[in-house]
Write a protein that holds these residues in place. Sequence first.
Motif, short mmCIF file in Angstrom:
data_model
loop_
_atom_site.label_atom_id
_atom_site.label_comp_id
_atom_site.label_asym_id
_atom_site.label_seq_id
_atom_site.Cartn_x
_atom_site.Cartn_y
_atom_site.Cartn_z
N ALA A 1 51.94 41.01 36.70
CA ALA A 1 50.67 40.30 36.62
C ALA A 1 50.95 38.81 36.45
O ALA A 1 52.09 38.41 36.21
CB ALA A 1 49.82 40.81 35.46
N VAL A 2 49.88 38.03 36.53
CA VAL A 2 49.94 36.64 36.08
C VAL A 2 49.59 36.64 34.60
O VAL A 2 48.56 37.19 34.20
CB VAL A 2 48.99 35.74 36.87
N TYR A 3 50.45 36.04 33.81
CA TYR A 3 50.25 35.99 32.36
C TYR A 3 49.75 34.61 31.96
O TYR A 3 50.28 33.59 32.41
CB TYR A 3 51.55 36.32 31.65
N TYR A 4 48.74 34.63 31.09
CA TYR A 4 48.13 33.40 30.62
C TYR A 4 48.20 33.33 29.09
O TYR A 4 47.94 34.33 28.41
CB TYR A 4 46.66 33.33 31.02
N CYS A 5 48.48 32.17 28.60
CA CYS A 5 48.37 31.89 27.18
C CYS A 5 46.95 31.39 26.91
O CYS A 5 46.39 30.67 27.74
CB CYS A 5 49.41 30.83 26.80
N GLY A 6 46.40 31.76 25.76
CA GLY A 6 45.07 31.31 25.43
C GLY A 6 44.96 30.91 23.97
O GLY A 6 45.68 31.43 23.11
N ALA A 7 44.06 29.99 23.68
CA ALA A 7 43.74 29.59 22.31
C ALA A 7 42.24 29.75 22.14
O ALA A 7 41.47 29.16 22.91
CB ALA A 7 44.15 28.15 22.05
N GLY A 8 41.84 30.55 21.16
CA GLY A 8 40.41 30.80 21.02
C GLY A 8 40.06 31.46 19.71
O GLY A 8 40.76 31.28 18.71
N LEU A 9 38.97 32.22 19.75
CA LEU A 9 38.45 32.88 18.55
C LEU A 9 38.12 34.34 18.85
O LEU A 9 37.97 34.72 20.01
CB LEU A 9 37.20 32.15 18.06
N ASN A 10 38.03 35.11 17.79
CA ASN A 10 37.65 36.53 17.90
C ASN A 10 38.64 37.32 18.73
O ASN A 10 38.26 38.26 19.45
CB ASN A 10 36.24 36.69 18.47
N PRO B 1 46.51 41.80 40.41
CA PRO B 1 45.65 41.71 41.60
C PRO B 1 44.57 42.78 41.61
O PRO B 1 44.85 43.96 41.40
CB PRO B 1 46.65 41.91 42.75
N GLY B 2 43.35 42.36 41.81
CA GLY B 2 42.24 43.29 41.90
C GLY B 2 41.74 43.82 40.57
O GLY B 2 40.87 44.69 40.53
N LYS B 3 42.30 43.30 39.48
CA LYS B 3 41.90 43.76 38.14
C LYS B 3 41.38 42.61 37.31
O LYS B 3 41.66 41.45 37.59
CB LYS B 3 43.09 44.43 37.43
N GLU B 4 40.64 42.96 36.27
CA GLU B 4 40.14 41.94 35.36
C GLU B 4 41.25 41.47 34.42
O GLU B 4 42.21 42.20 34.16
CB GLU B 4 38.96 42.49 34.54
N ARG B 5 41.07 40.25 33.92
CA ARG B 5 42.02 39.74 32.95
C ARG B 5 41.88 40.55 31.66
O ARG B 5 40.77 40.81 31.20
CB ARG B 5 41.75 38.27 32.67
N GLU B 6 43.02 40.92 31.08
CA GLU B 6 42.99 41.70 29.85
C GLU B 6 43.84 41.03 28.78
O GLU B 6 44.83 40.35 29.07
CB GLU B 6 43.50 43.13 30.09
#
Length: 122
Positions: free
Chosen positions: A92-101, A41-46
């Motif tokens: 925190a809320v944790y997110y899975c991601g698929a991407g590049l770099n 909360p109140g922070k950027e996604r890292e």
Amino acid sequence: QAQLVQSGGGLVQAGGSMRLSCNARGRTFSRFEMGWFRQAPGKERERVAATTWTGDNTYYLDSVKGRFTISSDSAKNTVYLQMNMLESEDTAVYYCGAGLNYFGGGAYTAYWGQGTQVTVSS
């Protein structure tokens, strides 16, 4: 329909462990790098951790090194985040991601999981 479906999460006491899973379905994700991100909360996604499907390269946020382990199972199209010695700051809320770099700057995420709440009680 291409999607990342997460499971795991919930409430755990400080010092405890938890495993998150992310199942990639609906298309081939082999060309993507896979990662776990979190947003308090109140922070950027890292970016917390990242891996390739072969496991030949991994990345960890400094604050989770030695406590979290990312792994992938290409046969199951699933990526895991094993979290040990959890701290209240990991809430925190944790997110899975698929991407590049994901191993340098300029990370780009093409697909996101639905997010899951991890709460560490002190």
